[in-house]
Scaffold this active site. Structure first.
Site, PDB file in Angstrom:
ATOM      1  N   CYS A  41      21.184 -16.237 -29.171  1.00 51.61           N
ATOM      2  CA  CYS A  41      20.976 -15.323 -28.048  1.00 51.61           C
ATOM      3  C   CYS A  41      20.604 -13.964 -28.620  1.00 51.61           C
ATOM      4  CB  CYS A  41      22.280 -15.238 -27.248  1.00 51.61           C
ATOM      5  SG  CYS A  41      22.236 -14.044 -25.918  1.00 51.61           S
ATOM      6  N   ASN A  42      19.426 -13.487 -28.269  1.00 51.50           N
ATOM      7  CA  ASN A  42      18.994 -12.163 -28.752  1.00 51.50           C
ATOM      8  C   ASN A  42      19.919 -11.065 -28.250  1.00 51.50           C
ATOM      9  OD1 ASN A  42      15.882 -12.426 -29.843  1.00 51.50           O
ATOM     10  ND2 ASN A  42      16.373 -13.960 -28.307  1.00 51.50           N
ATOM     11  N   THR A  43      20.357 -11.191 -27.003  1.00 56.69           N
ATOM     12  CA  THR A  43      21.169 -10.134 -26.387  1.00 56.69           C
ATOM     13  C   THR A  43      22.515 -10.028 -27.099  1.00 56.69           C
ATOM     14  OG1 THR A  43      20.118 -10.813 -24.318  1.00 56.69           O
ATOM     15  CG2 THR A  43      21.942  -9.251 -24.156  1.00 56.69           C
ATOM     16  N   ASP A  75      24.997 -19.489 -26.615  1.00 55.55           N
ATOM     17  CA  ASP A  75      24.080 -18.610 -25.876  1.00 55.55           C
ATOM     18  C   ASP A  75      24.763 -18.317 -24.540  1.00 55.55           C
ATOM     19  OD1 ASP A  75      21.651 -17.265 -25.110  1.00 55.55           O
ATOM     20  OD2 ASP A  75      21.110 -19.005 -23.930  1.00 55.55           O
ATOM     21  N   SER A  76      24.191 -17.380 -23.804  1.00 55.85           N
ATOM     22  CA  SER A  76      24.719 -17.100 -22.466  1.00 55.85           C
ATOM     23  C   SER A  76      24.574 -18.313 -21.551  1.00 55.85           C
ATOM     24  CB  SER A  76      23.955 -15.928 -21.843  1.00 55.85           C
ATOM     25  OG  SER A  76      22.590 -16.281 -21.689  1.00 55.85           O
ATOM     26  N   TYR A  89      23.523 -12.543 -19.605  1.00 59.73           N
ATOM     27  CA  TYR A  89      24.068 -11.431 -20.397  1.00 59.73           C
ATOM     28  C   TYR A  89      23.177 -10.188 -20.330  1.00 59.73           C
ATOM     29  CZ  TYR A  89      27.304 -14.443 -23.210  1.00 59.73           C
ATOM     30  OH  TYR A  89      28.302 -15.274 -23.667  1.00 59.73           O
ATOM     31  N   GLY A  90      21.885 -10.428 -20.115  1.00 62.31           N
ATOM     32  CA  GLY A  90      20.879  -9.394 -20.367  1.00 62.31           C
ATOM     33  C   GLY A  90      21.040  -8.105 -19.592  1.00 62.31           C
ATOM     34  N   CYS A 130      13.701 -13.651 -26.015  1.00 63.55           N
ATOM     35  CA  CYS A 130      14.894 -14.187 -25.352  1.00 63.55           C
ATOM     36  C   CYS A 130      14.775 -15.709 -25.475  1.00 63.55           C
ATOM     37  CB  CYS A 130      14.919 -13.777 -23.883  1.00 63.55           C
ATOM     38  SG  CYS A 130      16.147 -14.668 -22.887  1.00 63.55           S
ATOM     39  N   THR A 131      15.864 -16.351 -25.880  1.00 66.46           N
ATOM     40  CA  THR A 131      15.763 -17.791 -26.151  1.00 66.46           C
ATOM     41  C   THR A 131      15.493 -18.599 -24.885  1.00 66.46           C
ATOM     42  OG1 THR A 131      18.199 -17.901 -26.101  1.00 66.46           O
ATOM     43  CG2 THR A 131      17.154 -17.710 -28.252  1.00 66.46           C
ATOM     44  N   HIS A 132      15.838 -18.064 -23.728  1.00 67.93           N
ATOM     45  CA  HIS A 132      15.515 -18.771 -22.481  1.00 67.93           C
ATOM     46  C   HIS A 132      14.003 -18.892 -22.257  1.00 67.93           C
ATOM     47  CE1 HIS A 132      19.732 -18.128 -21.284  1.00 67.93           C
ATOM     48  NE2 HIS A 132      19.519 -18.902 -20.244  1.00 67.93           N
TER      49      HIS A 132
HETATM   50  N1  DGL Z   1      19.117 -16.233 -23.929  1.00 70.92           N
HETATM   51  C1  DGL Z   1      19.571 -14.909 -24.120  1.00 70.92           C
HETATM   52  C2  DGL Z   1      18.735 -14.081 -25.063  1.00 70.92           C
HETATM   53  O1  DGL Z   1      18.157 -14.633 -25.968  1.00 70.92           O
HETATM   54  C3  DGL Z   1      20.187 -14.165 -22.978  1.00 70.92           C
HETATM   55  C4  DGL Z   1      19.593 -14.253 -21.637  1.00 70.92           C
HETATM   56  C5  DGL Z   1      20.530 -13.654 -20.607  1.00 70.92           C
HETATM   57  O2  DGL Z   1      21.637 -14.179 -20.471  1.00 70.92           O
HETATM   58  O3  DGL Z   1      20.163 -12.642 -19.988  1.00 70.92           O
HETATM   59  O4  DGL Z   1      18.667 -12.899 -24.959  1.00 70.92           O
END
Ligand code: DGL
Length: 289
Positions: free
Chosen positions: A79-81, A15-16, A47-48, A202-204
């Site tokens: 990571c979704n992004t 993930d990011s 990353y977003g 978003c996984t965060h």
């Molecule tokens: N955790 C990530 C996601 O699921 C990215 C969050 C990020 O880095 O902006 O999209």
């Protein structure tokens, strides 16, 4: 490089930053006999708001690194992004490797929403992607979706892990951002026209669940993707004949290795806080693009 087909090779997860630890929690519960190597690209997070080319380059570099250094037998893009920007490229670059991605869980949300009005929060990158647009279009007419990018929220969650106290500045910022973004989405509740289900795209954001619950009330359903991703990982490993044998003891030595391209302390704090793992599971590494 180790043989990718070895059943005892680890599963790579990245993930990011620390958000994908929420997926790793679900993977460990579903696959207790597997080994995992998790890479938090915290040196390049978030990353977003970075754009597809940057995220695709990081995905490429990290996938190659995990294969070369750890001989992974499957890759979970937690990571979704990164999934939205680069999962097709990752699959094309590693045709012999099972690759699992994550996407906002809209279909499960449609199945459980009673009001038919569903909120979706995620990064700007995920929600602006062609992949997400296709997912939304595939569900047209089945529900109404209120889509809200949450700039800054993943970054605040990333920073909060070093300081687990509720009064720390990052926790205050997380609560303020959750309030601002959910406030912009309209009314939440069970009445017709209200949002009764919120997809965590978003996984965060799984690590902000308590704040979201406190804001929205216990009756609003929050939907994350860790468990379905873990089940899909099991299916792909089974099809590829790479599942670790489930008889006997689960591995203890090196069962989970956590790597970061950023500072070590926050990863160690997150490992202890979210996964109850000791600091010596964690290491700092460099993964140049
Ligand atoms: N955790 C990530 C996601 O699921 C990215 C969050 C990020 O880095 O902006 O999209």
């Amino acid at each position: 490089m180790q043989a990718a087909s070895a059943v005892d090779a680890p599963i790579g997860v990245f993930d990011s930053g620390i958000g994908g630890l929420s997926v790793l929690q679900a993977l460990r519960a579903e696959l207790p006999h597997e080994r995992f190597v998790y890479l938090a690209d915290s040196g390049h997070a978030p990353y977003g708001e970075r754009g597809d080319a940057f995220v695709a380059a990081r995905t490429h570099a990290i996938s190659a690194y995990l294969r070369e250094r750890y001989g992974i037998k499957a890759l979970v893009v937690a990571c979704n992004t990164a999934t939205a920007a680069a999962i097709h490229e990752a699959r094309a670059a590693h045709p012999d490797l099972p690759v699992v991605g994550v996407e906002p869980a809209l279909k499960p949300a449609v199945a459980i929403s009673r009001t038919g009005r569903i909120g979706v929060i995620g990064t700007r990158g995920t929600l602006a992607s062609a992949k997400f647009a296709r997912l939304l279009a595939s569900l047209q007419g089945q529900a109404e979706f209120v889509v809200q990018p949450c700039d800054g929220l993943a970054h605040a969650i990333e920073r909060s892990t070093a300081q687990a106290l509720p009064a720390d500045p990052a926790s205050t910022e997380i609560r303020a951002l959750c309030a601002r973004y959910t406030g912009a989405m309209g009314r939440f509740g069970q009445a017709p026209g209200e949002i009764d289900t919120l997809v965590l795209g978003c996984t965060h954001y799984v690590f902000a669940q308590d704040d979201l619950r406190a804001l929205l009330g216990p009756e609003i359903q929050l939907i994350a993707t860790g468990e379905p991703v873990a089940r899909q990982t099991r299916r792909l490993l089974q099809v590829a004949g790479r599942l670790a044998p489930s008889q006997g003891e689960a591995p203890t030595q090196d069962a989970v290795q956590l790597l970061t391209t950023g500072a070590l302390d926050p990863l160690q704090a997150a490992a202890a806080r979210w996964l109850q793992l000791p600091a010596d599971c964690c290491a700092a590494v460099q993964v140049p693009s």
